[in-house]
Scaffold this active site. Structure first.
Site, PDB file in Angstrom:
ATOM      1  N   HIS A   1      -1.036   3.938  -7.263  1.00  0.00           N
ATOM      2  CA  HIS A   1       0.187   3.771  -6.475  1.00  0.00           C
ATOM      3  C   HIS A   1       1.325   3.369  -7.401  1.00  0.00           C
ATOM      4  CE1 HIS A   1      -2.121   2.871  -2.482  1.00  0.00           C
ATOM      5  NE2 HIS A   1      -2.613   3.914  -3.133  1.00  0.00           N
TER       6      HIS A   1
ATOM      7  N   GLU B   1       3.593   1.098  -7.209  1.00  0.00           N
ATOM      8  CA  GLU B   1       3.750  -0.343  -7.434  1.00  0.00           C
ATOM      9  C   GLU B   1       2.719  -0.875  -8.427  1.00  0.00           C
ATOM     10  OE1 GLU B   1       4.826   0.629  -3.111  1.00  0.00           O
ATOM     11  OE2 GLU B   1       3.159   1.066  -4.434  1.00  0.00           O
TER      12      GLU B   1
ATOM     13  N   CYS C   1       1.235  -0.861   0.486  1.00  0.00           N
ATOM     14  CA  CYS C   1      -0.027  -1.122   1.171  1.00  0.00           C
ATOM     15  C   CYS C   1      -0.491  -2.554   0.870  1.00  0.00           C
ATOM     16  CB  CYS C   1      -1.085  -0.105   0.732  1.00  0.00           C
ATOM     17  SG  CYS C   1      -1.638  -0.315  -0.977  1.00  0.00           S
TER      18      CYS C   1
ATOM     19  N   CYS D   1      -1.251  -3.183  -2.882  1.00  0.00           N
ATOM     20  CA  CYS D   1      -0.071  -3.358  -3.729  1.00  0.00           C
ATOM     21  C   CYS D   1       0.646  -4.675  -3.442  1.00  0.00           C
ATOM     22  CB  CYS D   1       0.873  -2.171  -3.564  1.00  0.00           C
ATOM     23  SG  CYS D   1       0.191  -0.634  -4.224  1.00  0.00           S
TER      24      CYS D   1
END
Length: 163
Positions: free
Chosen positions: A55, A57, A84, A87
């Site tokens: 992801h 992040e 999410c 993260c």
């Protein structure tokens, strides 16, 4: 930080999301800012890295290397999509002071847990949502995959909020 500063950094996150879209990834991008200075930027790379954990992040936190230990505060993470739970947890562990995101993520957005985590005594980032939301949604709608793609239902669930 003032809203125009948030928009400035979110536009850079949108540039990253556009790069992801051009690579056939979900169009999610982000940047990490330390005391008003850019220290890392990335986009989601799940397909390219063949990792569901790639992801934007998390990649930003990994790419910032030792800077997180020496960076000046405030540390602000910008993301085009609500992060999410995974993260958000990583941001909490890394001491991110503020999270600014563009569009909501109904299927697995983690920010609704921030209050619960804060009540347990853990410091959580201040959360600002909806920055350049229309631009983030517009870019997400350009994701080109057909209904038989594995992420199609996930993308549709995200966009359902904006219909």
């Amino acid at each position: 930080m003032k809203n125009n500063s948030h928009e400035k950094w979110m536009r850079i996150a949108l540039e990253e999301a556009e790069k992801a879209l051009n690579e056939k990834e979900l169009p999610i991008g982000g940047v990490l800012v330390s005391n008003g200075k850019l220290i890392a930027r990335s986009q989601t790379q799940v397909r390219r890295r063949q990792s569901m954990a790639a992801h934007s992040e998390l990649l930003i936190l990994l790419d910032s290397k030792g800077l997180l230990f020496t960076a000046q505060h405030p540390l602000v993470m910008y993301s085009t999509l609500e992060p999410c739970i995974m993260c958000l947890g990583a941001m909490i562990q890394c001491g991110i002071d503020e999270l600014v995101y563009g569009m909501r993520c109904a299927p697995d957005g983690g920010t609704s847990l921030a209050g619960y985590i804060a009540n347990s005594g853990q410091k959580v980032p201040k959360i600002t949502s909806g920055v350049l939301e229309k631009e983030c949604v517009s870019l997400f709608r350009k994701w080109p995959h057909p209904p038989d793609h594995p992420a199609y239902k996930y993308v549709q669930a995200i966009l359902d909020v904006y219909r």
